[in-house]
Design an enzyme around this catalytic site. Structure first.
Site, mmCIF file in Angstrom:
data_model
loop_
_atom_site.group_PDB
_atom_site.id
_atom_site.type_symbol
_atom_site.label_atom_id
_atom_site.label_comp_id
_atom_site.label_asym_id
_atom_site.label_seq_id
_atom_site.Cartn_x
_atom_site.Cartn_y
_atom_site.Cartn_z
ATOM 1 N N CYS A 115 -71.042 16.643 -19.019
ATOM 2 C CA CYS A 115 -71.017 15.864 -20.256
ATOM 3 C C CYS A 115 -72.428 15.694 -20.806
ATOM 4 C CB CYS A 115 -70.395 14.497 -20.010
ATOM 5 S SG CYS A 115 -70.362 13.439 -21.474
ATOM 6 N N GLU A 148 -45.928 -12.442 -12.001
ATOM 7 C CA GLU A 148 -47.051 -12.061 -12.854
ATOM 8 C C GLU A 148 -47.374 -13.241 -13.763
ATOM 9 O OE1 GLU A 148 -49.971 -10.698 -14.808
ATOM 10 O OE2 GLU A 148 -49.108 -9.250 -13.398
ATOM 11 N N TYR A 191 -48.402 -9.877 -8.589
ATOM 12 C CA TYR A 191 -49.201 -9.278 -9.675
ATOM 13 C C TYR A 191 -48.472 -8.035 -10.189
ATOM 14 C CZ TYR A 191 -52.457 -12.176 -7.029
ATOM 15 O OH TYR A 191 -53.042 -13.212 -6.324
ATOM 16 N N CYS A 222 -58.228 -2.351 -6.127
ATOM 17 C CA CYS A 222 -59.214 -1.506 -6.796
ATOM 18 C C CYS A 222 -60.629 -1.948 -6.439
ATOM 19 C CB CYS A 222 -59.018 -1.543 -8.310
ATOM 20 S SG CYS A 222 -59.163 -3.191 -9.024
ATOM 21 N N CYS A 267 -68.752 7.629 -15.571
ATOM 22 C CA CYS A 267 -68.842 8.935 -14.875
ATOM 23 C C CYS A 267 -70.221 9.162 -14.256
ATOM 24 C CB CYS A 267 -68.504 10.066 -15.830
ATOM 25 S SG CYS A 267 -66.903 9.894 -16.641
ATOM 26 N N GLN A 272 -51.437 1.620 -14.761
ATOM 27 C CA GLN A 272 -52.520 2.360 -14.135
ATOM 28 C C GLN A 272 -53.014 3.451 -15.082
ATOM 29 O OE1 GLN A 272 -54.177 1.899 -11.376
ATOM 30 N NE2 GLN A 272 -52.917 0.481 -10.187
ATOM 31 N N CYS A 274 -65.870 13.030 -25.216
ATOM 32 C CA CYS A 274 -65.632 12.358 -23.942
ATOM 33 C C CYS A 274 -64.618 13.176 -23.150
ATOM 34 C CB CYS A 274 -65.111 10.941 -24.183
ATOM 35 S SG CYS A 274 -64.770 10.041 -22.653
ATOM 36 N N ASP A 308 -50.936 -6.444 -5.484
ATOM 37 C CA ASP A 308 -51.877 -5.577 -6.196
ATOM 38 C C ASP A 308 -52.673 -6.445 -7.173
ATOM 39 O OD1 ASP A 308 -53.271 -3.538 -7.376
ATOM 40 O OD2 ASP A 308 -51.525 -2.540 -8.259
ATOM 41 N N CYS A 339 -74.728 7.290 -20.948
ATOM 42 C CA CYS A 339 -73.450 6.587 -20.889
ATOM 43 C C CYS A 339 -73.280 5.947 -19.516
ATOM 44 C CB CYS A 339 -72.315 7.571 -21.150
ATOM 45 S SG CYS A 339 -70.673 6.847 -21.061
#
Length: 478
Positions: free
Chosen positions: A75, A357, A336, A433, A84, A307, A178, A406, A81
């Site tokens: 990129c 939730e 969640y 995550c 990534c 996701q 992008c 989650d 940026c």
């Protein structure tokens, strides 16, 4: 920063590791040094730009030896940026450091001697894998040295549509291409900017909270649906329809169009009305259920969480079901739950799923997704898990045999952990995550549960982020 720190140069330093925040790690005289956009194995000179009590922040000013782990960044925005950050590292090495991140956190924070980490699941796509991107309109474009960084740039050349520069709330990098989201995402962004400049529309100025154009969100699905959401600062009966109609005319592939009016001083729009303009009110994502004998359809609205790597989401949910080892008679709690992605995915393999939730609109989406798929053994409740989970709630909806959780990056509230421990499910499948907060929460459950195995999943190639699933089994069941 003092003049002395500005002149501090560390020479011939070997990069030793890849850090959890996307920066590489070196050590100089027992001091940790964080450096972005370099790769473990590089030998570099570092200019120190910030000194803290236990670490330095620096930038590479010269590379003496290039690591064998290096590859060419694809990129043109790499190095400026904030996304990534690992794309100059070979993909197999990215996977190594992501798995290492999971193991290190479980051992160091979770105090787990043998966390049983399985080989990481790579992403099938390393480019154009995201189904959602958000761009920012700004009249304060980031200027490189060549662009004349002192700000003397004429007219609307200071306007940008792209991503915020890391650590700079008022600077936006104008993106040309992008590699995160498939076509026509780039073309839509470029057309939105072209039209705005042609019509002399005002790009947002975050310093004074003025400007007509604020954000552009693009959502896609594997089924081919395409949703565009525009965020304007104020209502305008002429300019808004003209702007949206131009995009619809140029891109007939757009199946759903919304806009939001955000006159606040922050970019949060989840608490604002999403105004449906044209097309469908949702996009649809499809995947096979856990039993693979049913295709599950998910209707995703403009504010729904799903996701962002759809292909890997299917693998993530399947691993969760395999970890749980369902026999068909389980009462499962899905904490969640969001729009019921996991709950509906596993429903055909269990007796009942109860989803919780705290976002009411997401719960309505979850119920609709069950109805859409003819699923009758799910129940969804809106509220904070730490407030809903109680002996009375368990008494009313049944004792959980398995809990799947989650949570967001911050992890679980201690009251949720306490309620889970008191409910005594045989198994807990913890999806995260953020391996650091996951490890912290697991440490609080050690008196009643043991980690049996873990499965890292790469949801975000070329970034430092990694998803991890942990199977916890009750000690008296081992």
């Amino acid at each position: 920063m003092s003049l002395r720190m500005q002149n501090t140069i560390l020479e011939n330093v070997e990069i030793l590791d890849a850090g959890s925040e996307g920066k590489a790690v070196a050590r100089v005289n027992d001091m940790v040094v964080f450096v972005p956009f370099v790769v473990p194995g590089d030998v570099i000179d570092i200019k120190v730009i910030r000194k803290k009590k236990s670490f330095y922040d620096g930038v590479a000013i010269k590379i003496h030896t290039y690591s064998s782990k290096r590859t060419e960044a694809f990129c043109e925005h790499f190095g400026t940026c904030g996304g990534c950050r690992w794309q100059n590292m070979k993909y197999e090495d990215q996977l190594f450091y992501k798995q290492k991140q999971v193991e290190d956190n479980l051992i160091r924070i979770g105090k787990i001697e043998n966390p049983g980490v399985l080989p990481i699941l790579p992403s099938g796509k390393s480019q154009f894998y995201r189904n959602k991107l958000e761009y920012t309109f700004s009249n304060r474009r980031w200027l490189s040295t060549e662009d004349n960084q002192d700000g003397r740039v004429p007219g609307n050349e200071m306007n940008a549509l792209g991503f915020h520069i890391p650590m700079m709330f008022d600077k936006v990098l104008d993106i040309k291409k992008c590699y995160l989201q498939a076509d026509p995402s780039n073309d839509i962004r470029l057309e939105a900017k072209r039209y705005a400049l042609e019509q002399d529309l005002e790009f947002y100025d975050v310093r004074i909270w003025k400007g007509f154009l604020r954000n552009l969100l693009i959502r896609t699905s594997a089924s081919g649906d395409l949703m565009v959401i525009m965020v304007f600062r104020n209502e305008n009966e002429e300019e808004i329809p003209a702007f949206l109609d131009n995009l619809l005319k140029k891109f007939p592939a757009i199946t759903s169009m919304y806009y939001v009016i955000n006159g606040k001083k922050n970019d949060v729009i989840s608490d604002l009305p999403f105004i449906h303009y044209k097309g469908e009110t949702f996009i649809t994502e499809k995947m096979l259920s856990l039993r693979k004998d049913q295709t599950i359809e998910y209707r995703i609205g403009p504010s729904s969480f799903f996701q962002t790597n759809s292909e890997q989401a299917s693998h993530l949910y399947r691993v969760a079901g395999e970890f749980a080892g369902f026999t068909g008679n389980e009462n499962v709690y899905d904490l969640y739950t969001g729009i019921g992605s996991i709950a509906n995915f596993i429903a055909s393999s269990v007796r009942k799923v109860t989803g919780i939730e705290n976002i009411p609109s997401a719960i309505e989406d979850a119920k609709e997704n069950s109805r859409l798929n003819g699923i009758t053994n799910t129940a969804f409740f809106a509220g904070e898990a730490e407030k809903l989970l109680s002996p009375g709630f368990f008494g009313l909806h049944g004792h959980p045999d398995v809990i799947i959780t989650d949570p967001p990056r911050a992890g679980m509230h201690e009251k949720v952990i306490k309620a889970m421990m008191e409910a005594l499910p045989e198994k807990i499948v913890y999806i995260s995550c953020n391996p650091a907060t996951q490890a912290r929460d697991i440490a609080l459950m050690k008196s009643g549960y043991r980690v049996e195995k873990c499965q890292p999943v790469d949801m975000f190639p070329h970034t430092q982020h990694v998803e991890n699933l942990a199977l916890l089994r009750r000690l008296d069941q081992i």
